[in-house]
Design an enzyme around this catalytic site. Structure first.
Site, short mmCIF file in Angstrom:
data_model
loop_
_atom_site.label_atom_id
_atom_site.label_comp_id
_atom_site.label_asym_id
_atom_site.label_seq_id
_atom_site.Cartn_x
_atom_site.Cartn_y
_atom_site.Cartn_z
N ARG A 81 -5.32 3.02 -15.92
CA ARG A 81 -5.45 3.80 -14.68
C ARG A 81 -6.09 5.17 -14.88
O ARG A 81 -6.95 5.57 -14.09
CB ARG A 81 -4.09 3.93 -13.96
CG ARG A 81 -3.45 2.56 -13.64
CD ARG A 81 -2.25 2.67 -12.71
NE ARG A 81 -2.67 3.05 -11.37
CZ ARG A 81 -2.57 4.25 -10.89
NH1 ARG A 81 -2.03 5.23 -11.60
NH2 ARG A 81 -3.01 4.52 -9.68
N TYR B 218 0.52 -1.82 -12.20
CA TYR B 218 -0.89 -1.83 -12.64
C TYR B 218 -1.05 -1.21 -14.03
O TYR B 218 -2.07 -0.61 -14.34
CB TYR B 218 -1.79 -1.12 -11.61
CG TYR B 218 -1.62 -1.68 -10.22
CD1 TYR B 218 -2.11 -2.94 -9.91
CD2 TYR B 218 -0.94 -0.99 -9.21
CE1 TYR B 218 -1.92 -3.50 -8.64
CE2 TYR B 218 -0.75 -1.53 -7.95
CZ TYR B 218 -1.25 -2.78 -7.67
OH TYR B 218 -1.07 -3.33 -6.43
N TYR C 105 -9.47 5.35 -12.78
CA TYR C 105 -9.40 6.08 -11.50
C TYR C 105 -9.19 7.57 -11.69
O TYR C 105 -8.91 8.26 -10.71
CB TYR C 105 -8.22 5.58 -10.65
CG TYR C 105 -8.05 4.09 -10.55
CD1 TYR C 105 -9.00 3.30 -9.90
CD2 TYR C 105 -6.93 3.46 -11.09
CE1 TYR C 105 -8.83 1.93 -9.79
CE2 TYR C 105 -6.75 2.09 -10.98
CZ TYR C 105 -7.71 1.33 -10.34
OH TYR C 105 -7.53 -0.03 -10.23
N PRO D 222 4.43 -5.26 -0.69
CA PRO D 222 4.43 -4.08 -1.55
C PRO D 222 4.36 -4.46 -3.02
O PRO D 222 4.96 -5.45 -3.44
CB PRO D 222 5.78 -3.41 -1.24
CG PRO D 222 6.67 -4.55 -0.85
CD PRO D 222 5.78 -5.55 -0.15
N GLY D 223 3.64 -3.69 -3.78
CA GLY D 223 3.59 -3.87 -5.23
C GLY D 223 4.07 -2.60 -5.89
O GLY D 223 5.22 -2.46 -6.30
N GLY E 206 0.75 -1.25 0.00
CA GLY E 206 0.00 0.00 0.00
C GLY E 206 0.77 1.29 0.00
O GLY E 206 0.19 2.36 -0.20
N CYS F 82 -12.50 3.75 -28.96
CA CYS F 82 -13.74 4.48 -29.21
C CYS F 82 -14.51 4.76 -27.94
O CYS F 82 -15.61 4.22 -27.73
CB CYS F 82 -14.58 3.71 -30.20
SG CYS F 82 -13.64 3.42 -31.69
N GLU F 83 -13.94 5.53 -27.04
CA GLU F 83 -14.61 5.96 -25.82
C GLU F 83 -14.02 7.30 -25.42
O GLU F 83 -12.80 7.49 -25.51
CB GLU F 83 -14.31 5.00 -24.66
CG GLU F 83 -14.77 3.60 -24.89
CD GLU F 83 -15.20 2.92 -23.60
OE1 GLU F 83 -15.55 3.61 -22.61
OE2 GLU F 83 -15.19 1.69 -23.61
#
Ligand code: LLP
Length: 416
Positions: free
Chosen positions: A314, A372, A318, A276-277, A241, A344-345
């Site tokens: 991401r 990520y 987010y 941890p990542g 985290g 297409c967004e």
């Protein structure tokens, strides 16, 4: 802060000693680029604060499951935090030691439990009473004893994006703090469960120390209550985290984090486990992309690049910020750009309001994309996943080939 392994030199961005232009020439775009020495440094810096302590750093595989990255961390002595049978297989394929694997996740299937028990992993981080009962049954059927921590939900606010906050009462993760002692007492009675630890993970991209400290306080209170009930814990898993700097965040330094945690632990004789990542890989990677088109509308300037939301999700998911740098900065007036992909967004953007001097064909580096990024990529719009390369000094290695379009429908068939 972006790793100092990515630096501008004579108006060209380098990864270690390799020019990013060369990488684009040799491997094409889009492409993820990692710095091996940034990965090593992050792992060593994280571990440094705990060298005098019995500890295990379990890299969170979900943040970047590349075999080359897992293999590198395995060689440095890392363990791994996995959340699926797929990640278990990956870690083993990458040469990871099963005895250093913790298995997290709220929905472990019996099959995944069997695979992990067969591999003799270090510990299951159990997230509910039902999961505990299932694990006991599966272990019994195999004549095995399952090593277990309960993931407790300490009900602290990690003060991060709601999608990546996990330690609050209303999250699906872990068992409620108030129920934990009871479930431990049940576990203690189960024939094929061995209680090894207590686990918690409160969220991701946390930029303050206080939520970690609050969670640790609660975990220690539980550990002491368990001891009073004759349940001796061998390890405490504090999850992952720790945040990174994408823009101007100031997350705790690893050494400050380590010191604060060790101060709290005091004289207790337990091993500390971490998961941890992002903090190990986030700033060690970038996504290299090329400007295909510049398009001016009445209100906006768009730079349409060849990477998209399927490659780096991401920003779309987010509203996350990633710094975007020109690989060869131009000495021209900067213009305000929306950096968008071809999907297409309207949510397909990589950055809003970026001041850059751009021409069609220019290369851009989307920074801090090591965590990520590739791991959350998809084939949306039938776009092949991009290549991944790792730079090591003046060497550059392809660690994942670009997918071929035919790969994308190889498993499909039309009706007869
Ligand atoms: N342990 C557990 C049980 C986790 O669920 C996670 C991340 C970690 C460790 C590693 O957390 P880290 O050190 O990387 O913060 N996709 C989101 C992040 C999701 C995090 C999920 N769990 C993003 O791109 O920001």
């Amino acid at each position: 802060m972006t790793s100092n392994k990515f630096i501008l030199n004579n108006n060209a961005l380098f990864a270690e000693n390799i020019s990013i232009n060369k990488i684009a020439e040799n491997f094409g775009t889009p492409c993820y680029v990692y710095s091996k020495s940034a990965l090593i440094e992050a792992f060593q810096n994280f571990s440094k604060g705990f060298l005098e302590t019995n500890h295990l750093v379990c890299f969170a595989v979900k943040s970047n499951p590349s075999l080359a990255i897992l293999n590198l961390f395995a060689k440095l002595g890392a363990g791994f935090d996995i959340v699926s049978g797929g990640e278990l297989a990956r870690v083993i394929a990458a040469g990871g030691d099963p005895q250093k694997i913790v298995f997290s996740g709220v929905g472990k299937t019996a099959e995944e439990m069997r695979a992990a028990l067969a591999a003799d992993i270090f510990c299951f981080n159990v997230e509910s009473a039902s999961e505990l009962a299932r694990l006991n049954d599966v272990a019994k059927s195999m004549g095995k004893i399952a090593p277990v921590s309960l993931r407790v939900n300490p009900n602290v606010d990690a003060k991060t994006h709601p999608y990546i906050s996990t330690g609050l009462k209303n999250n699906k993760f872990g068992v409620a703090y108030e129920d934990a002692l009871d479930i431990y007492l049940q576990a203690d009675e189960m024939s094929n469960i061995a209680i090894h630890g207590v686990d918690c993970h409160i969220g991701s991209q946390i930029t303050e120390l206080s939520p970690f400290l609050d969670a640790f306080d609660r975990v220690l209170t539980l550990v002491d209550a368990l001891a009073e009930n004759k349940i001796q814990i061998q390890h405490i898993d504090l999850g992952g985290g720790i945040g990174i700097t994408y823009n101007n965040e100031a997350p705790p330094e690893f050494t400050a984090y380590a010191k604060a945690m060790l101060d709290k632990l005091g004289e207790r004789d337990v091993k500390l486990v971490f998961e941890p990542g992002r903090a190990l890989v986030g700033n060690a990677g970038l996504l290299l992309t090329k400007v295909e088109y510049i398009k001016q509308t009445e209100t906006k300037n768009f730079a349409i690049v060849d990477a998209a939301m399927n490659d780096l999700m991401r920003p779309a998911l987010y509203d996350a910020y990633h710094d975007i740098q020109a690989v060869n900065p131009r000495d021209e007036a900067k213009v305000n750009y929306e950096i968008v992909g071809p999907v297409c967004e309207s949510g397909d953007f990589l950055g809003h309001d970026r001041e850059l001097a751009l021409h069609e064909g220019d290369l851009l580096a989307i920074m801090s994309a090591g965590a990520y990024g590739m791991s959350m990529s998809s084939n949306y719009n039938t776009r092949p996943r991009v290549a991944e390369v790792m730079v090591d000094g003046d060497q550059c290695h392809l660690i994942r080939k670009r997918e071929q379009i035919a790969d994308l429908f190889a498993l499909e068939q039309c009706l007869p």
